[in-house]
Design a protein around this motif. Structure first.
Motif, mmCIF file in Angstrom:
data_model
loop_
_atom_site.group_PDB
_atom_site.id
_atom_site.type_symbol
_atom_site.label_atom_id
_atom_site.label_comp_id
_atom_site.label_asym_id
_atom_site.label_seq_id
_atom_site.Cartn_x
_atom_site.Cartn_y
_atom_site.Cartn_z
ATOM 1 N N GLY A 361 0.784 -1.227 0.000
ATOM 2 C CA GLY A 361 0.000 0.000 0.000
ATOM 3 C C GLY A 361 0.812 1.271 0.000
ATOM 4 N N HIS A 362 2.149 1.147 -0.145
ATOM 5 C CA HIS A 362 3.008 2.331 -0.111
ATOM 6 C C HIS A 362 3.647 2.516 -1.479
ATOM 7 N N GLU A 363 3.552 3.713 -2.028
ATOM 8 C CA GLU A 363 4.117 3.964 -3.348
ATOM 9 C C GLU A 363 5.636 4.145 -3.238
ATOM 10 N N MET A 364 6.411 3.320 -3.964
ATOM 11 C CA MET A 364 7.866 3.368 -3.832
ATOM 12 C C MET A 364 8.521 4.368 -4.785
ATOM 13 N N VAL A 365 7.777 4.845 -5.800
ATOM 14 C CA VAL A 365 8.375 5.849 -6.682
ATOM 15 C C VAL A 365 8.393 7.167 -5.917
ATOM 16 N N GLY A 366 9.571 7.679 -5.679
ATOM 17 C CA GLY A 366 9.723 8.915 -4.929
ATOM 18 C C GLY A 366 9.390 8.766 -3.453
ATOM 19 N N PHE A 367 9.633 7.577 -2.895
ATOM 20 C CA PHE A 367 9.254 7.332 -1.500
ATOM 21 C C PHE A 367 10.191 8.041 -0.529
ATOM 22 N N LYS A 368 9.671 8.242 0.697
ATOM 23 C CA LYS A 368 10.465 8.819 1.784
ATOM 24 C C LYS A 368 10.738 7.708 2.793
ATOM 25 N N GLU A 369 11.969 7.595 3.198
ATOM 26 C CA GLU A 369 12.328 6.538 4.129
ATOM 27 C C GLU A 369 11.461 6.593 5.394
ATOM 28 N N THR A 371 8.368 7.505 5.968
ATOM 29 C CA THR A 371 7.004 6.953 5.911
ATOM 30 C C THR A 371 7.041 5.451 5.637
ATOM 31 N N PHE A 372 8.099 4.993 4.998
ATOM 32 C CA PHE A 372 8.145 3.572 4.655
ATOM 33 C C PHE A 372 8.664 2.727 5.820
ATOM 34 N N ARG A 373 9.435 3.341 6.700
ATOM 35 C CA ARG A 373 10.120 2.570 7.743
ATOM 36 C C ARG A 373 9.182 1.677 8.573
ATOM 37 N N PRO A 374 7.998 2.165 8.997
ATOM 38 C CA PRO A 374 7.131 1.276 9.782
ATOM 39 C C PRO A 374 6.748 0.005 9.027
ATOM 40 N N LEU A 375 6.656 0.109 7.693
ATOM 41 C CA LEU A 375 6.248 -1.050 6.903
ATOM 42 C C LEU A 375 7.371 -2.072 6.768
ATOM 43 N N ARG A 376 8.593 -1.655 7.081
ATOM 44 C CA ARG A 376 9.736 -2.536 6.853
ATOM 45 C C ARG A 376 9.643 -3.815 7.678
ATOM 46 N N SER A 377 8.905 -3.749 8.809
ATOM 47 C CA SER A 377 8.797 -4.962 9.620
ATOM 48 C C SER A 377 7.998 -6.029 8.880
ATOM 49 N N ARG A 378 7.290 -5.641 7.834
ATOM 50 C CA ARG A 378 6.448 -6.608 7.114
ATOM 51 C C ARG A 378 7.138 -7.180 5.875
ATOM 52 N N VAL A 379 8.395 -6.753 5.634
ATOM 53 C CA VAL A 379 9.134 -7.244 4.472
ATOM 54 C C VAL A 379 10.477 -7.805 4.943
ATOM 55 N N GLY A 380 10.825 -8.976 4.469
ATOM 56 C CA GLY A 380 12.142 -9.542 4.770
ATOM 57 C C GLY A 380 12.970 -9.622 3.499
ATOM 58 N N PHE A 381 14.314 -9.691 3.670
ATOM 59 C CA PHE A 381 15.192 -9.734 2.498
ATOM 60 C C PHE A 381 16.318 -10.720 2.775
ATOM 61 N N VAL A 382 16.584 -11.583 1.813
ATOM 62 C CA VAL A 382 17.719 -12.505 1.941
ATOM 63 C C VAL A 382 18.708 -12.180 0.830
#
Lengths: 567, 359, 351
Positions: A361-369, A371-382
């Motif tokens: 639900g967050h637009e990544m084109v031109g995103f601000k860190e 506003t996105f930071r809270p959502l980071r807990s919902r994404v993992g990266f390997v």
């Protein structure tokens, strides 16, 4: 070790191009000397391809280098390597120099580092010729032009004066092969000659090596870890494990009836194209309203900014896809296809520059860190390389606890202990590994710990960027197994990025094929792998060597036909 | 005088990574980089010197009454805001006007021309010593890596670096001038020689060239005898750096795959070192050498002072002693230009060797 | 330029357990678990060194220790004060040759050379410690922030650092020293002025090293991983970047310390150091000694000069050895001595 005994009977054959007898090599280190090769006996007949296969640390590369006497100073060698009647192990440096190039030549893994960047390729080929003293400058150059033409470099009269950086990766490897051919040695040692190359280029280089054997009658010692390459090119196979040859057999026999348990295990671990183990229907949710996608890309464009006054580089353009909750989307493509860029853009490591990329639900084109930071807990990266994805100064437990601390799931290290143990257990690592430092774990263990870290906060989406490409095949199998198990149990959606079609096929519900930044094909996994529509996908699939010599021969012919049809 | 000899200057690296634009573009971009470098140094020096106050108060302030001082300040424009003075100064420098000295009221640009030649001569001699000693020994050390000759050469290199150039000067004078009497104690030439050289028409100011033009052997040998000790003192310091530089970079390229690849084609060991390892190693070597040449100017101040060699450095030390900061500022600004130009020239030279930049 | 490959790579890694993943602690990395003090810089390298490199490292450490002792115990070691011109027996001779009373002779001003060399160690060590501490602090802070944040601030700082880096450091130190003290000063202010002048010259060097490391680390997956996890910038910098970026600092410190001594001596030689009555400074003494040489008076110059050479030599030896030992391409390994044992049965528990 019956296979080894069998072979010792044949080792006396007088006309062998290379005859290795009871070779032992060890290296001096800070501690005890490390034994790398432990009593290896092998022989190679003229005009045959002997593949030495094994995983990292098996001693295959060291064995190959000993054929040219190219071992470093801290090596101790015993036994014999007989070439044209000379025992390489006993030769003086001067004699060794004469043998190198004349009796045996080498093709290196990384063509880009095996060519001297400040000399033209013609100069380097001529130098090898003149080192053996039979050529004038003009003759050497003529020969260089001729040999470059032979290995399929177009316009060799002009290209002979070009520098290595002016050739593509596949062409560089052709030049390296040309150098090995030029001197007319009967034996060529090829150390992982296609590992650094994309699969379509690999197919071409394998064809060239086959010509080296068939048209020029050279014997090739092929060092590889790739069973598909073995099945494609080898006549005979020696399997090495921890410095010893555990099995040696004709290629068809080996694949059909592997004798040694290690060989069986190795072959069993190789992912096979189209052998899909997990195929779920989550993505094709039946009737009813499909859940809102976690990721949605619309005309996604990613451009890397150019330097001072240069236009930027467009890595990805016009890409559309979605990832539904619980879906595994596989992205495949060769180097430079933009697959990693897309994965990085989803987690905000690379900026998406055009179109739309909607993540949770967050637009990544031109995103601000912020506003996105809270959502980071919902994404993992390997990450791809398990060696560098952990801070070397933190223990594995501390690294896994990081996400918990950052997102306030725990306030101090003590509060994370139970959860860290649970996570380690879920990836089948002993819980006491939490106290260890990353370098104390093997690559496969680290990659599992990396998975544990990515899953610490129970994310809805996991992005895995080539998570197994730095691993040996049997370790890869284990990591993939752990991944599938967790994915099934927890049901997180995944973007699985890989260059390996077989691996992607094993795991993915849907597959997207990227080619030069564009998504050329996108569909259900089985359909893409069995009935590809786009010519690039067809070529890509046809280029993958399968670990079965009989099937591979048919595929090879089909590929040749496909190429002919393409013109 | 830096010891970080494997560091690649970032300006050069930045130029190279942009690659693909061809040599002309590279040279242009690299040339434009000179401007900010010079600008920053001139600005830095200007403001650092102004923090203490105006130059007139610093040099002659104590000897004047407040009224006289104010009059002098107004006359020279030092009563205006510092920023106004700064922009005026920058403007002057662009037209080649570096101002006049306070103590002896000479044109600074004239001082630069008069004494610059002396420094140029010293640096050239020293560079010859440094190259002749440093490069062959560095190659030898790399070839005999970790053996006795290598160990001895490394200690030699460290000693060269650890000996301040003025202490080297002192030792050389003590042994070769006082005890052995082989060379003169200091100066650029004997007074009689210098008189002859200054009088010849179209004197270049570079003694050895003037002496060669007269064709008189006594003049040539006198000039050369004066040059030996200063050149050795400054040259050995730099030779130590060059030795390490060549050794480290050669060892680096000797372990590259392409050296092994050439070895696998049967190329002789000596040729591997000469051709395959040396030429790629030259690219970083030349770049760092360029910086060293610029840094030799710092050593030249000390060398010239120690030997009474009348060059820019000697003159700079004199003006420093007299607290003539306009002169100091002018000389330092000129040195900044020379440093930037040297680095530019050397980067272009390195680019000419590197086909990845050339094509 | 391509990066030279690690010559070490031909030594096989511990075998990755192929059938059941092996425990690397068992396969030979147990040596990493050692008491903390044994893993400290310098001590760790000393334990890893062999042969010539060990000799160089130890020689360097001994030289440094000698000067440290001289600096700390100067009042006890030196027979006279650094500015003492007479004692109960009357005025000291001028340019007196070495004798029982004045071991290394006296200077043109009538000072005892031995005492001034010992006291000079104190000045040198104090200045260098101060200068290195100041430049490290500033250099690390600027390098870390500039390298991690990037952008226009980074570009400006890099351009300035490059400009200063390329400029003769002694010249710059002179200019700064003029700015701070007008050229000459007492003991504390003199040392401070010299230390700050040297700091200004060296901050760009530390800045460059730390920034380059930070830029490299920023692209490392473990830092990116922290970003993906949503760690804040201060947390990433302090927990992940700082300690990794400063690993090579022991090496840079030793190399810069030797340069700091040479710069201090250069300043003193040109008359921009510390007032001779406020402290003893080798560079100044050498300045006065230069004219003695013409008269064949060697002792006034040779001893302070030798002190500079030996101290710089000692520090450089330590630094060079650290450099070699931390670079696998340069480290000397123990040569093979005996035939290795056969490895234990390789195929245990293949299932």
């Amino acid at each position: 070790m019956t296979a080894v005994q069998n072979h010792e009977g044949a080792a006396t054959s007088p006309q062998a191009a290379v005859d290795i007898r009871d070779l032992r090599i060890s290296f001096a280190t800070d501690g005890e000397p490390v034994s790398a090769v432990d009593g290896v006996s092998l022989h190679v007949q003229p005009g045959e391809v002997l593949a030495i296969v094994g995983e990292s640390g098996s001693g295959k590369t060291v064995t190959a280098k000993s054929i040219l006497g190219l071992l470093p100073d801290n090596a101790t060698v015993s036994g014999a390597v007989v070439l044209e009647g000379n025992d390489i192990v006993q030769l003086s440096p001067g004699q060794l120099r004469q043998v190198r190039g004349r009796d045996v030549a080498m093709v290196f893994q990384e063509a880009s580092t095996a060519l001297n960047p400040v000399y033209t390729v013609g100069w380097q080929i001529a130098e090898g010729l003149r080192a053996h003293g039979k050529y004038s400058k003009k003759q050497a150059r003529e020969r260089a032009v001729e040999i470059l033409g032979t290995v399929g470099i177009p316009d060799p009269e002009k290209r002979v004066d070009h520098y290595p950086h002016q050739f593509s990766g596949g062409q560089k490897q052709r030049v390296v092969i040309a150098m090995a051919l030029a001197l007319g040695s009967k034996v060529i040692v090829a150390d992982e000659p296609t590992t650094a190359l994309d699969v379509t280029v690999q197919a071409e280089i394998l064809d060239l090596l086959r010509r080296v054997r068939d048209d020029f009658g050279r014997a090739i010692v092929l060092i590889t870890h790739n069973m598909g390459v073995v099945a494609d090119l080898a006549d005979r196979v020696a399997v090495m494990y921890r410095g010893e040859v555990v099995e040696e057999a004709d290629v068809r026999d080996l694949f059909a009836h592997p004798q040694h348990e290690y060989t069986q295990h190795l072959l069993g671990a190789v992912p096979r194209l189209g052998a899909q183990t997990a195929y779920k229907v989550t993505a094709e949710a039946g009737p009813g309203e499909p859940a809102a996608p976690l990721v949605e890309a619309r005309d996604l464009e990613i451009v890397y900014p150019g330097r001072l006054g240069r236009s930027g580089f467009r890595a990805v353009g016009g890409v559309n896809f979605t990832i539904a909750p619980g879906e595994v989307l596989g992205l495949v493509g060769e180097s430079g296809s933009g697959k990693t860029t897309i994965g990085r853009a989803i987690v905000g490591l690379t900026r998406a520059t055009g179109g739309s990329l909607n993540v949770l639900g967050h637009e990544m084109v031109g995103f601000k860190e912020r506003t996105f930071r809270p959502l980071r807990s919902r994404v993992g990266f390997v990450f791809q390389d398990p060696a560098t994805s952990f801070n070397p100064l933190l223990t594995v437990g501390e690294a896994i606890a990081e996400p918990l601390l950052i997102h306030g799931e725990a306030t101090d290290a003590a509060g994370t202990k139970a959860r860290v143990r649970e996570l380690l257990d879920s990836v089948h690592l002993p819980t006491h590994y939490a106290e260890r430092y990353p370098h104390e774990l093997s690559g496969g263990q680290r990659q599992r710990a990396s998975l544990a870290r990515a899953l610490a906060l129970d994310p809805e989406l996991l992005v895995a960027d080539e998570p197994t490409s730095a691993l040996d095949v049997s370790v890869q199998a284990r990591v993939l197994e752990v991944f599938s198990e967790l994915q099934e149990r927890r049901g997180f959606a995944t973007l699985f990025i890989s260059h390996d079609l077989a691996v992607v096929g094993m795991l993915s519900d849907h597959i997207g094929v990227l080619y030069r930044g564009e998504l050329v094909e996108h569909g259900a996994g089985r359909q893409v792998l069995t009935d590809p529509q786009h010519p690039y996908t067809q070529r890509l699939l046809a280029s993958v060597p399968v670990p079965d010599p009989v099937e591979q021969q048919q595929r090879r012919e089909a590929l040749a036909a496909h190429r002919a049809a393409e013109g | 005088m830096t010891i970080a000899d494997t560091a690649t200057p970032p300006t050069a690296a930045a130029g190279k990574t942009s690659g693909g634009g061809g040599l002309g573009r590279y040279i242009l971009v690299r040339f434009l980089l000179i401007i900010p470098t010079v600008f920053i140094l001139v600005t830095l020096v200007f403001f650092l010197m102004r923090v203490v106050g105006d130059p007139i108060s610093a040099s002659v302030g104590g000897r004047l009454t407040p009224d006289q001082l104010n009059a002098r300040l107004a006359e020279a424009g030092y009563d205006r805001p510092v920023l106004v003075q700064y922009f005026e100064y920058i403007g002057q420098i662009f037209t080649g006007d570096f101002g006049r000295t306070l103590t002896d009221n000479r044109e600074i640009s004239e001082i630069l021309v008069t004494y610059g030649t002396g420094t140029l001569e010293l640096v050239l001699y020293s560079l010859v010593v440094a190259l002749v000693v440093g490069i062959p020994l560095g190659r030898f050390a790399a070839y005999r890596r970790d053996q006795i000759p290598d160990a001895l050469l490394r200690i030699f290199a460290i000693l060269c670096y650890a000996t301040p150039v003025f202490f080297a000067a002192l030792l050389l004078k003590l042994v070769f001038s006082v005890w052995l009497g082989w060379f003169p104690l200091g100066g650029r030439a004997s007074t009689s020689t210098q008189l002859v050289l200054d009088r010849i028409s179209g004197s270049t100011g570079i003694n050895i060239i003037d002496a060669l033009r007269t064709g008189r052997w006594d003049l040539i040998s006198d000039v050369l005898a004066h040059a030996v000790l200063p050149a050795v003192a400054l040259g050995l310091l730099t030779a130590g750096v060059f030795l390490r530089l060549v050794r480290t970079n050669l060892i680096g390229t000797l372990s590259m795959d392409y050296v092994d690849a050439a070895r696998s084609r049967g190329v002789r060991e000596g040729r591997l070192l000469r051709k395959h390892a040396y030429k790629p190693a030259l690219i970083p070597i030349i770049t760092v050498m360029g910086m060293q040449i610029a840094l030799m100017l710092g050593g030249a101040i000390l060398t010239e002072t120690a030997f009474g060699w009348r060059g820019l450095g000697f003159q700079l030390a004199q003006y420093l002693g007299a607290r003539d900061f306009v002169a100091v500022q002018g000389i330092v600004a000129l040195l900044a230009v020379i440093v930037a130009l040297t680095n530019f020239a050397v980067d272009v030279l390195a680019a000419l060797i590197d086909p990845r930049v050339r094509y | 330029m391509s990066v030279p490959t690690d010559a070490n790579s031909t030594v096989p890694e511990p075998v990755e357990g192929s059938v059941a993943e092996a425990d690397p602690l068992v396969t030979g990395e147990a040596r990493q678990r050692e008491p903390r003090w044994k893993r400290l810089p310098v001590i760790w390298q000393l334990r890893r060194s062999t042969g010539l490199q060990r000799g160089m490292l130890i020689a360097g450490m001994v030289l440094c220790a000698v000067f440290l002792i001289a600096a700390v115990f100067a009042p006890l070691i030196a027979p006279y004060g650094f500015n003492q011109l007479s004692d109960a027996g009357g005025n000291f001779p001028r340019q007196g040759a070495p004798s029982a009373q004045f071991w290394w002779g006296t200077t043109v001003g009538g000072y005892d050379v031995f005492s001034r060399v010992v006291w000079g160690a104190q000045t040198a060590v104090l200045t260098v410690v101060l200068a290195v501490a100041l430049s490290i602090f500033l250099g690390i802070a600027l390098g870390l922030v500039s390298g991690y944040l990037g952008g226009w601030l980074d570009r400006i700082l890099v351009t300035i650092a490059d400009a200063i880096y390329a400029f003769p450091s002694l010249l710059l130190a002179i200019v700064v020293s003029i700015m701070i003290s007008g050229g000459e000063s007492g003991f504390i202010s003199g040392i401070l002025a010299a230390a700050i002048s040297i700091t200004v010259v060296f901050v760009p060097q530390y800045f460059r090293v730390v920034r380059a490391e930070t830029v490299r680390l920023k692209a490392e997956p473990f830092v990116e991983s922290a970003r993906v996890l949503g760690a804040s910038t201060p947390r990433i910098l302090s927990r992940h970047v700082l300690r990794n970026a400063t690993r090579s600092l022991p090496l840079i410190i030793t190399l810069n310390a030797s340069e700091a001594i040479l710069t201090l001596a250069g300043l003193g030689f040109l008359g921009f150091g510390i007032n001779p009555t406020a402290a003893s400074e080798w560079g100044y003494d050498l300045n006065r000694a230069i004219s003695d040489v013409a008269g064949g008076i060697w002792w006034t110059g040779v001893f302070p000069g030798a002190a500079i050479v030996l101290l710089v030599l000692g520090i450089t030896l330590v630094g060079e050895s650290l450099n070699d030992l931390s670079d696998p391409r340069l480290r000397i390994r123990r040569r093979p001595k005996r035939v290795p044992r056969r490895t234990a049965t390789a195929m245990k528990g293949a299932a």
